[in-house]
Each structure stands twice: as structure tokens, then as C-alpha cells.
Design an enzyme around this catalytic site. Structure first.
Site, short mmCIF file in Angstrom:
data_model
loop_
_atom_site.label_atom_id
_atom_site.label_comp_id
_atom_site.label_asym_id
_atom_site.label_seq_id
_atom_site.Cartn_x
_atom_site.Cartn_y
_atom_site.Cartn_z
N ARG A 113 0.83 -1.22 0.00
CA ARG A 113 0.00 0.00 0.00
C ARG A 113 0.86 1.26 0.00
O ARG A 113 0.47 2.28 -0.55
CB ARG A 113 -0.98 -0.02 1.19
CG ARG A 113 -1.98 -1.18 1.11
CD ARG A 113 -3.29 -0.86 1.79
NE ARG A 113 -3.19 -0.58 3.20
CZ ARG A 113 -3.03 -1.49 4.17
NH1 ARG A 113 -2.92 -2.77 3.87
NH2 ARG A 113 -2.97 -1.14 5.43
N TYR A 117 0.46 4.55 -2.29
CA TYR A 117 0.36 5.92 -1.77
C TYR A 117 1.36 6.84 -2.47
O TYR A 117 1.04 7.97 -2.83
CB TYR A 117 0.59 5.95 -0.25
CG TYR A 117 -0.39 5.13 0.55
CD1 TYR A 117 -1.68 4.89 0.07
CD2 TYR A 117 -0.05 4.59 1.79
CE1 TYR A 117 -2.58 4.12 0.80
CE2 TYR A 117 -0.95 3.83 2.52
CZ TYR A 117 -2.21 3.59 2.02
OH TYR A 117 -3.10 2.84 2.73
N TYR A 144 -12.61 10.10 1.03
CA TYR A 144 -13.73 9.87 1.95
C TYR A 144 -13.31 10.16 3.39
O TYR A 144 -12.13 10.13 3.72
CB TYR A 144 -14.28 8.44 1.79
CG TYR A 144 -13.42 7.35 2.36
CD1 TYR A 144 -12.47 6.70 1.58
CD2 TYR A 144 -13.56 6.94 3.69
CE1 TYR A 144 -11.69 5.68 2.10
CE2 TYR A 144 -12.78 5.92 4.22
CZ TYR A 144 -11.84 5.30 3.43
OH TYR A 144 -11.07 4.30 3.95
C1 LIG Z 1 -7.63 4.45 5.67
S1 LIG Z 1 -8.64 4.76 7.06
C2 LIG Z 1 -9.56 6.13 6.47
C3 LIG Z 1 -10.29 6.90 7.55
C4 LIG Z 1 -10.98 8.15 7.01
N1 LIG Z 1 -10.01 9.07 6.49
C5 LIG Z 1 -11.82 8.88 8.06
O1 LIG Z 1 -11.58 10.06 8.28
O2 LIG Z 1 -12.72 8.26 8.65
C6 LIG Z 1 -9.72 3.38 6.97
C7 LIG Z 1 -10.31 3.06 8.33
O3 LIG Z 1 -11.34 4.00 8.61
C8 LIG Z 1 -12.39 3.36 9.29
N2 LIG Z 1 -13.57 3.33 8.43
C9 LIG Z 1 -13.64 3.30 7.08
N3 LIG Z 1 -14.93 3.26 6.67
C10 LIG Z 1 -15.67 3.22 7.81
C11 LIG Z 1 -17.07 3.16 8.07
N4 LIG Z 1 -17.98 3.13 7.09
N5 LIG Z 1 -17.44 3.15 9.37
C12 LIG Z 1 -16.56 3.19 10.38
N6 LIG Z 1 -15.25 3.24 10.20
C13 LIG Z 1 -14.82 3.27 8.92
C14 LIG Z 1 -11.92 1.91 9.57
O4 LIG Z 1 -11.27 1.90 10.84
C15 LIG Z 1 -10.98 1.70 8.43
O5 LIG Z 1 -10.08 0.66 8.68
#
Ligand SMILES: C[S@@+](CC[C@H](N)C(=O)[O-])C[C@H]1O[C@@H](n2cnc3c(N)ncnc32)[C@H](O)[C@@H]1O
Length: 249
Positions: free
Chosen positions: A66, A70, A92
């Protein structure tokens, strides 16, 4: 002297269009070149808002590290900036929360003399606070699950704990499937948490709703069942504090 190009990194939250702030939308609309990494519905919306929109999703590939993806994303985003265009990167959630390429792109653009800004967005933790009715006033510990285990982070069990990326513990490469990438990692996490909180302590596997009418997925399980629970790469773990009288809050 400052270059004429610029970069704005924005978040689109978790709901198409409605979680995007007017300030972020302004930059999405006016960008000469828009890049995005969002869910498919938000992607369609962004494509209608700015015809230059280009997905960064294809920088990922099954089995590819990954960090390599990036680095590639950063180079793609900086290319138009170096050509003196205004670029926007829409991600997102909050664009700076648990995201490497956004911070790196801003750092690199600034180091090359371009104007670069990151705007806040609605993160998974923001949605979690709202959906689970949690106020972090008494503190809130928030770690990536891999970091939490690798660095043996000290925790205060009387204060809430949020663990991110519980579906990708210790996995550096990308996989296409959405389910838990690391059952072994989740097992280790469960054991470590059980030692601190006890096997009966109820935790919440949380997934924010992705569409306006979509409800969040909230699974409550005792820690002893965590390793067998339905966890995906979008799951975030909420570990409630142990009440000072020994019970759960
Ligand atoms: C790469 S990070 C991105 C987080 C994103 N930038 C944010 O601000 O929420 C990915 C992590 O975000 C969280 N995440 C992503 N989608 C989610 C969702 N629909 N509900 C809750 N947590 C989520 C999970 O912990 C996942 O492993």
C-alpha cells in the site's frame, strides 16, 4: 517564489454530497484537475460536479504494497500542480485522518513552493460519536490497531478507546476483498484487550452508514467473541471504559 499551481485536499465524509462542506465543494468545483478516492456513489456525484474527475483507485492492486500505491497517488496529484494547475484531492472521511498520501502530497507541494491546504472532513470517529452517543469529554484514546499492538500502547481503561483498521492488522499489502484481511491479527488484538478488560467486556464493531438512508452497522459483542465477529476493512472498534465501580459504563 511561489509556483502558480496549488493543491487543496478535502474530505467527503461518509454520505454522498451531504457530508461535503460548502468550502470543500467550492474547491472540488473550481479545480482544474480533481482526483478522488471515495465510494462508488460519491464518485458518480463528483464526476457530475467536475468533469476532470479521476479516480486514484487504480493505484491500488491486489498484492501491491500500500505504501507503493500511496507514493504513486502523491505523484499523480502533484503532476498538475507542477504544471501550474489547481488540483484538488477528495478523499472519503476526513482527508487527514489515517491517510498517508494526503499529508505527504501537502508536505511535498509546499516544499516545492506551491500553495497547499488540507480542509477538515467528517471522519469515521465523528460518525461514531454521533451514532453511539459518546462525548469524548473524559478523554478518548484513538489508535490504529496495528500501531496499538506493535507499540504496546499504554491505555487508560477508565476512558473510551477507539481502534481503527481492525480489519487489516499487520497487513501491508492491498487485497480486493472487503472482509477481514487478518483473522490472526484480530485474534491477537482480542487477547490483548481481554487481558485488560476481561473476556465479558462488551465492545462495539462500528460501521458508519454510507448512504443518506443507510443506517450504521453496530454490533455489540463480548471481547471473547470479537475474533469470530463479522469484521470488514471498514470496521472501527469502540471499547467502552470500565466504570470505576468495576462495572461497564
Ligand atoms: C484508511 S482509514 C480512512 C479513515 C478516514 N479518512 C476517516 O476520516 O474516517 C480506513 C479506516 O477507517 C475506518 N472506516 C472506514 N470506513 C468506515 C465506516 N464506514 N465506518 C466506520 N469506520 C470506517 C476503519 O477503521 C478503516 O479501517
Amino acid at each position: 517564489m511561489r509556483g502558480a499551481g496549488s493543491l487543496v485536499v478535502v474530505g467527503t465524509g461518509y454520505q454522498p454530497a451531504t457530508h461535503t462542506t460548502p468550502e470543500a465543494l467550492f474547491h472540488i468545483q473550481r479545480a482544474d484537475k480533481l482526483f478522488y478516492l471515495v465510494d462508488p456513489v460519491t464518485a458518480l456525484w463528483l464526476e457530475t460536479v467536475n468533469s476532470s474527475a479521476e479516480s486514484l483507485e487504480d493505484s491500488y492492486a491486489a498484492g501491491k504494497d500500500r505504501r507503493e500505491s500511496y507514493d504513486e497517488m502523491v505523484l499523480r496529484v502533484l503532476k498538475p500542480v507542477r504544471r501550474n494547475l489547481n488540483a484538488c484531492m477528495a478523499l472519503y472521511g476526513h482527508p487527514g485522518v489515517f491517510v498517508d498520501p494526503s499529508h505527504e502530497a501537502v508536505r511535498r507541494a509546499r516544499s516545492e513552493g506551491f500553495e497547499a491546504t488540507m480542509l477538515p472532513g467528517i471522519s469515521a470517529e465523528d460518525c461514531l460519536f454521533a451514532d453511539l452517543g459518546i462525548d469524548p469529554a473524559s478523554g478518548c484514546q484513538s489508535f490504529g490497531a496495528t500501531d496499538f499492538l506493535l507499540r504496546k500502547r499504554a491505555i487508560d481503561t477508565s476512558s473510551p478507546l477507539v481502534l481503527w483498521q481492525i480489519g487489516a492488522i499487520g497487513v501491508p499489502t492491498y487485497k480486493r476483498k472487503q472482509e477481514n484481511w487478518s483473522p490472526l491479527g484480530l485474534n491477537i488484538l482480542s487477547e490483548v484487550l481481554e487481558q485488560r478488560y476481561g473476556p465479558a467486556h462488551e465492545v462495539v464493531i462500528y460501521e458508519a452508514g454510507r448512504f443518506s438512508l443507510g443506517r450504521p452497522v453496530i454490533q455489540s459483542v463480548p471481547l471473547v467473541c470479537l475474533s469470530k465477529a463479522a469484521v470488514t476493512t471498514a470496521s472501527t472498534l469502540y471499547v467502552p471504559p470500565i466504570a470505576s465501580n468495576g462495572g461497564r459504563r
